[in-house]
Design a protein around this motif. Structure first.
Motif, PDB file in Angstrom:
ATOM      1  N   LYS A   1       0.964  -1.410  -0.047  1.00 10.10           N
ATOM      2  CA  LYS A   1      -0.090   0.018  -0.176  1.00 10.10           C
ATOM      3  C   LYS A   1       0.968   1.146   0.086  1.00 10.10           C
ATOM      4  O   LYS A   1       1.888   1.215   0.579  1.00 10.10           O
ATOM      5  CB  LYS A   1      -0.857   0.175   1.146  1.00 10.10           C
ATOM      6  CG  LYS A   1      -1.855  -0.970   1.280  1.00 10.10           C
ATOM      7  CD  LYS A   1      -2.956  -0.979   2.511  1.00 10.10           C
ATOM      8  CE  LYS A   1      -2.787   0.111   3.512  1.00 10.10           C
ATOM      9  NZ  LYS A   1      -3.670   0.166   4.498  1.00 10.10           N
ATOM     10  N   ASN A   2       0.232   2.261  -0.594  1.00  7.87           N
ATOM     11  CA  ASN A   2       0.817   3.714  -0.408  1.00  7.87           C
ATOM     12  C   ASN A   2       2.311   3.808  -1.308  1.00  7.87           C
ATOM     13  O   ASN A   2       3.108   4.373  -0.423  1.00  7.87           O
ATOM     14  CB  ASN A   2       0.827   4.120   1.032  1.00  7.87           C
ATOM     15  CG  ASN A   2      -0.549   4.195   1.551  1.00  7.87           C
ATOM     16  OD1 ASN A   2      -1.459   4.754   0.741  1.00  7.87           O
ATOM     17  ND2 ASN A   2      -0.647   4.060   2.840  1.00  7.87           N
ATOM     18  N   CYS A   3       2.490   3.353  -2.185  1.00 12.80           N
ATOM     19  CA  CYS A   3       3.708   3.263  -2.829  1.00 12.80           C
ATOM     20  C   CYS A   3       3.880   4.179  -4.040  1.00 12.80           C
ATOM     21  O   CYS A   3       2.756   4.404  -4.709  1.00 12.80           O
ATOM     22  CB  CYS A   3       4.223   1.768  -3.558  1.00 12.80           C
ATOM     23  SG  CYS A   3       4.640   0.710  -2.136  1.00 12.80           S
ATOM     24  N   ASN A   4       4.882   4.974  -3.891  1.00 11.42           N
ATOM     25  CA  ASN A   4       5.130   6.122  -5.036  1.00 11.42           C
ATOM     26  C   ASN A   4       6.284   5.390  -6.094  1.00 11.42           C
ATOM     27  O   ASN A   4       7.155   4.933  -5.590  1.00 11.42           O
ATOM     28  CB  ASN A   4       5.410   7.383  -4.568  1.00 11.42           C
ATOM     29  CG  ASN A   4       4.667   7.777  -3.967  1.00 11.42           C
ATOM     30  OD1 ASN A   4       3.854   7.405  -3.178  1.00 11.42           O
ATOM     31  ND2 ASN A   4       4.888   9.450  -4.072  1.00 11.42           N
ATOM     32  N   ILE A   5       6.033   5.356  -7.496  1.00  7.56           N
ATOM     33  CA  ILE A   5       6.838   4.733  -8.206  1.00  7.56           C
ATOM     34  C   ILE A   5       7.032   5.956  -9.320  1.00  7.56           C
ATOM     35  O   ILE A   5       6.056   6.405 -10.116  1.00  7.56           O
ATOM     36  CB  ILE A   5       6.367   3.525  -8.859  1.00  7.56           C
ATOM     37  CG1 ILE A   5       6.278   2.703  -7.797  1.00  7.56           C
ATOM     38  CG2 ILE A   5       7.409   3.114  -9.891  1.00  7.56           C
ATOM     39  CD1 ILE A   5       5.675   1.222  -8.364  1.00  7.56           C
ATOM     40  N   ALA A   6       8.207   6.378  -9.379  1.00 11.18           N
ATOM     41  CA  ALA A   6       8.660   7.420 -10.503  1.00 11.18           C
ATOM     42  C   ALA A   6       8.667   6.897 -11.986  1.00 11.18           C
ATOM     43  O   ALA A   6       8.860   5.573 -12.093  1.00 11.18           O
ATOM     44  CB  ALA A   6       9.659   8.268  -9.839  1.00 11.18           C
ATOM     45  N   GLN A   7       9.037   7.673 -12.955  1.00 11.71           N
ATOM     46  CA  GLN A   7       9.297   7.157 -14.336  1.00 11.71           C
ATOM     47  C   GLN A   7      10.906   6.462 -14.414  1.00 11.71           C
ATOM     48  O   GLN A   7      11.544   6.689 -13.584  1.00 11.71           O
ATOM     49  CB  GLN A   7       9.468   8.367 -15.338  1.00 11.71           C
ATOM     50  CG  GLN A   7      10.709   9.213 -15.240  1.00 11.71           C
ATOM     51  CD  GLN A   7      10.411  10.264 -14.122  1.00 11.71           C
ATOM     52  OE1 GLN A   7       9.643  10.489 -13.478  1.00 11.71           O
ATOM     53  NE2 GLN A   7      11.549  11.267 -14.156  1.00 11.71           N
ATOM     54  N   GLY A   8      10.642   5.691 -15.382  1.00 10.41           N
ATOM     55  CA  GLY A   8      12.182   5.058 -15.563  1.00 10.41           C
ATOM     56  C   GLY A   8      12.536   3.694 -14.630  1.00 10.41           C
ATOM     57  O   GLY A   8      13.296   3.172 -14.644  1.00 10.41           O
ATOM     58  N   VAL A   9      11.627   3.601 -13.871  1.00  9.01           N
ATOM     59  CA  VAL A   9      11.677   2.488 -12.684  1.00  9.01           C
ATOM     60  C   VAL A   9      11.383   1.091 -13.430  1.00  9.01           C
ATOM     61  O   VAL A   9      10.669   0.863 -14.310  1.00  9.01           O
ATOM     62  CB  VAL A   9      10.629   2.573 -11.478  1.00  9.01           C
ATOM     63  CG1 VAL A   9      10.879   1.433 -10.614  1.00  9.01           C
ATOM     64  CG2 VAL A   9      11.154   3.908 -10.703  1.00  9.01           C
ATOM     65  N   THR A  10      12.466   0.211 -12.944  1.00  5.78           N
ATOM     66  CA  THR A  10      12.236  -1.385 -13.207  1.00  5.78           C
ATOM     67  C   THR A  10      12.214  -2.042 -12.107  1.00  5.78           C
ATOM     68  O   THR A  10      13.291  -1.979 -11.301  1.00  5.78           O
ATOM     69  CB  THR A  10      13.351  -1.832 -14.177  1.00  5.78           C
ATOM     70  OG1 THR A  10      13.524  -0.901 -15.304  1.00  5.78           O
ATOM     71  CG2 THR A  10      13.539  -3.443 -14.428  1.00  5.78           C
ATOM     72  N   ILE A  11      11.263  -2.974 -12.099  1.00  2.00           N
ATOM     73  CA  ILE A  11      10.977  -3.994 -10.875  1.00  2.00           C
ATOM     74  C   ILE A  11      10.890  -5.040 -11.534  1.00  2.00           C
ATOM     75  O   ILE A  11      10.060  -5.585 -12.131  1.00  2.00           O
ATOM     76  CB  ILE A  11       9.781  -3.434 -10.032  1.00  2.00           C
ATOM     77  CG1 ILE A  11       9.911  -2.153  -9.312  1.00  2.00           C
ATOM     78  CG2 ILE A  11       9.548  -4.513  -8.943  1.00  2.00           C
ATOM     79  CD1 ILE A  11       8.438  -1.647  -8.525  1.00  2.00           C
ATOM     80  N   GLY A  12      12.198  -5.607 -11.400  1.00  2.00           N
ATOM     81  CA  GLY A  12      12.175  -6.960 -12.265  1.00  2.00           C
ATOM     82  C   GLY A  12      12.582  -8.222 -11.557  1.00  2.00           C
ATOM     83  O   GLY A  12      13.095  -8.384 -10.655  1.00  2.00           O
TER      84      GLY A  12
END
Length: 184
Positions: free
Chosen positions: A98-109
């Motif tokens: 919950k309540n996560c901020n993710i900016a541009q260009g992020v990779t979660i792999g």
């Protein structure tokens, strides 16, 4: 919990108020919020029927249009906030709290070999800066700030700030204070 309440909670993160149906549609003029709305609809209808197929096709269209590669199979808690649109990749097996901020260009792999094989688990109240990379079967604790351009391939304890490549962890009880607003 209905999809509308999840959508409301996602939009609340941006505006800080509960929205009427008209206001929800107005917020969908913003590409980030529009994509989150469609993602949540595709997650709700992620079944092998005509409605599910329809929302998957709509989601695919907007994945291409906005540059977000997030799939309905991805487990994402309420209060998702995408800071900027474009070039965002999240593995379908990743789990985000919950309540996560993710900016541009992020990779979660995903990592396909080695002792950290698997996909990340990201707990509640995590802020992920632009161009950060999180890979492998790692766990990111609560209240963690991952600075822009950081490369994380290890477990991060809660109440931490992570910065750099190779990443360094700094304990901080107020890691995300002022970064994650309007928590649900």
């Amino acid at each position: 919990m209905s999809d509308y309440s999840i959508i409301q909670k996602d939009l609340y993160r941006e505006s800080g108020k509960w929205l009427s149906t008209i206001e929800v549609w107005m917020k969908c003029l913003n590409p980030n919020l529009h994509f989150v709305y469609i993602l949540r609809k595709a997650q709700k209808h992620n079944k092998k029927n005509m409605v599910g197929l329809f929302w998957k096709l709509v989601l695919r269209k907007y994945q291409i249009k906005y540059g977000f590669q997030i799939y309905p199979e991805t487990t994402i808690g309420e209060g998702l906030y995408l800071g900027h649109w474009g070039c965002l990749v999240i593995n379908p097996k990743a789990k985000i709290g919950k309540n996560c901020n993710i900016a541009q260009g992020v990779t979660i792999g995903q990592q396909n070999r080695g002792k950290k094989m698997g996909s990340p688990i990201i707990n509640d109240d995590v802020w992920i800066g632009a161009n950060a990379v999180i890979v492998g079967g790692v766990t990111i604790g609560r209240n963690v700030l991952i600075a822009p351009n950081s490369y994380v391939n290890f477990d991060v304890p809660e109440n931490s700030i992570v910065t750099g490549n190779p990443a360094i962890v700094y304990p901080n009880l107020k890691a995300t204070e002022g970064y994650i607003n309007n928590k649900v």
